[in-house]
Design an enzyme around this catalytic site. Structure first.
Site: not given
Ligand code: NAD
Length: 489
Positions: A177, A252, A286, A387
């Site tokens: 997803k 992560e 990230c 962040e």
């Molecule tokens: P997000 O948490 O908004 O979304 C991540 C994923 O979760 C998306 O596919 C989203 O559609 C899905 N999602 C949203 N609500 C959900 C729910 N209720 N249940 C299940 N899935 C749901 O994050 P984002 O804005 O896409 O990405 C940015 C964040 O990701 C930042 O905090 C960044 O630090 C983190 N990130 C971490 C790493 C790592 O490896 N540590 C790598 C890249 C990004």
């Protein structure tokens, strides 16, 4: 609505529209007038169909010899390599990553496919001495079943692949997803697997609203594990649901990564690397460098070098070959970044570069933010604690190397950190005392390598590690086998 044909979900080896018939446009964050594509806006029923396809495909995929699975991943690697420019341009247009970095990410995808194909040829498990006479005792590692893969928008090739490749090579089937801001790239990956001859149902992609589809995926009884990368808020929600169901999960999440610059450092090198870590891909990694903690003795000299470099950065639409810094991903993200910039201007720091939206026709239709540097930032300021996920760097003075490490550790996150020094003893102390998963010396906080374990300390991760051989731990379970000779020997 655009006239582009809508891309369906990839379910059970076929392209299928959303069960609701709904579709959504994906627009280019460098120029919102450009519709990059149209995708299915799916429902929980589509997730259920994908999980059921994955469940149906599981047994034969699990029982296929691992080297045969490896051949499919190797073929996918070759196909993706042949389509590198096409997928990189799509990524760059859909999500705003500068084209040079987008090419690098697709190449990383190719390398990940090759690397995990290799795992299909390597040994798994151990032979352990048995205390029973004549008995043979050994472990095998088996797949978990259907794995839900939930990914963010910022690395839409690399993250889906660094999760899906190990899941697949160890015999799991996958429902991906992707984030709503980068679905087209995920569908491009599905088409690569299609071309590589992946059996129907082994890899599935469903596009649409994150919370509804995510919940449906984690709640489905056939899903045995969920691997997630994204924000802490969503990660905590996923953890609660997965724990309630008793399934395996891996999270992560965010970072607030620091670069420590000691008085003896090569300041030009440190300034180049800190600017790259903070500003490339508009700080939306990230592992991006968000804080530079600088010993007072070199603070002025380092600040001058950083500010001078920040002012020279080429801000351009992402597909421009000259782009060092493109747009941020969407309007909400830009608003969030601008709000943090306002906090900085309102007294959390002193503005030294940038601080707004760049002016000019080139930027009028995209979500651009100027590369922004604050100096004299207090370690407890919100811009130094939270962040931001934008091109904003805070310079924080430190009185000693020990205090610099204390400041670096004084945030809730623990993903990545850098130290700039030529002093080996100081470097050893930092390696011992820094509370992060990715420890770098004279290197960028971002740009880590996929063949090594990846993950954070503290709130950045659920204590699990991804990538490299560490991926075996999450995507397999261990069976201990003892074979005793019938009637003894
Ligand atoms: P997000 O948490 O908004 O979304 C991540 C994923 O979760 C998306 O596919 C989203 O559609 C899905 N999602 C949203 N609500 C959900 C729910 N209720 N249940 C299940 N899935 C749901 O994050 P984002 O804005 O896409 O990405 C940015 C964040 O990701 C930042 O905090 C960044 O630090 C983190 N990130 C971490 C790493 C790592 O490896 N540590 C790598 C890249 C990004």
């Amino acid at each position: 609505m655009s006239t582009l044909e809508a891309k369906g979900n990839w379910i059970g080896g076929a392209w299928r529209p959303s069960s609701s018939g709904e579709v959504r446009e994906v627009r280019n964050p460098s120029n919102v007038d450009e519709v990059v594509g149209v995708v299915a806006w799916s429902t929980p029923a589509d997730v259920a169909a994908a999980v059921e396809s994955a469940e149906k495909a599981f047994r034969s995929w699990k029982n296929m010899p691992a080297p045969s699975r490896a051949r499919i991943l190797s073929k996918a690697a070759d196909i993706l390599a042949g389509r590198l420019e096409e997928v990189a341009r799509l990524l760059s247009r859909e999500q705003g990553k500068p084209i040079g970095e987008a090419r690098g990410e697709v190449q990383r995808g190719v390398d990940l496919l090759h690397y995990y194909a290799g795992e299909g040829w390597r040994s798994l498990g151990h032979v352990i001495p048995s205390a029973a006479p004549g008995a043979l005792m050994f472990t095998v590692r088996e797949p978990l079943g259907v794995v839900g893969v939930i990914t963010p928008w910022n690395f839409p090739v690399a993250i889906p692949l660094w999760k899906s490749c190990p899941a697949l090579i160890f015999g799991n089937t996958v429902v991906l997803k992707p984030a709503a801001d980068a679905p087209l790239t995920a569908l491009a990956i599905a088409s690569v697997f299609e071309e590589a001859g992946m059996p129907p149902g082994v890899f599935n992609v469903v596009t649409g609203p994150g919370s509804q589809l995510g919940d449906a995926l984690i709640q489905h009884e056939a899903v045995k594990a969920v691997t997630f990368t994204g924000s802490n808020a969503v990660g905590a929600h996923i953890a609660r649901q997965a724990a309630a169901r008793g399934i395996k999960y891996q999270l992560e999440m965010g970072g607030k990564n620091a670069a420590i610059v000691l008085a003896d450092a090569d300041l030009d090198h440190a300034a180049d690397v800190v600017i790259s870590g903070a500003m490339r891909f508009a700080g939306q990694k990230c592992t991006a460098t968000s804080r530079a903690i600088v010993e007072r003795g070199v603070l002025d000299a380092f600040t001058e070098k950083v500010v001078e470099r920040a002012r020279r950065i080429a801000v351009r639409p992402a597909t421009d070959e000259e782009a060092y810094l493109g747009p941020v991903v969407n309007e909400a993200q830009r608003q969030k970044v601008l709000e943090y910039i306002e906090l900085g201007k309102a007294g959390e720091g002193k503005l030294a570069a940038g601080g707004g939206i760049p002016e000019g026709d080139l930027y009028a239709r995209g979500f651009f933010v100027e590369p922004t540097v604050f100096v004299d930032v207090r370690p407890d300021a919100r811009i130094a604690q939270e962040e931001i996920f934008g091109p904003v760097l805070s310079l924080i003075p430190a009185d000693s190397p020990e205090q610099a490490i204390e400041i670096a550790n004084g945030v809730k996150y623990g993903l990545s950190a850098s130290l700039f020094t030529n002093d080996l003893t100081r470097a050893m102390q930092y390696i011992r005392d820094i509370e992060v998963g990715m420890v770098r010396v004279n290197a960028e906080t971002a740009g880590v390598e996929f063949q090594a374990p990846f993950g954070g300390y503290k709130a950045s991760s659920s204590y699990s590690r991804e990538q490299g051989r560490a991926a075996i731990e999450f995507f397999t379970q261990v069976k201990t086998v003892t074979i005793a000779p019938a009637g003894g020997c």
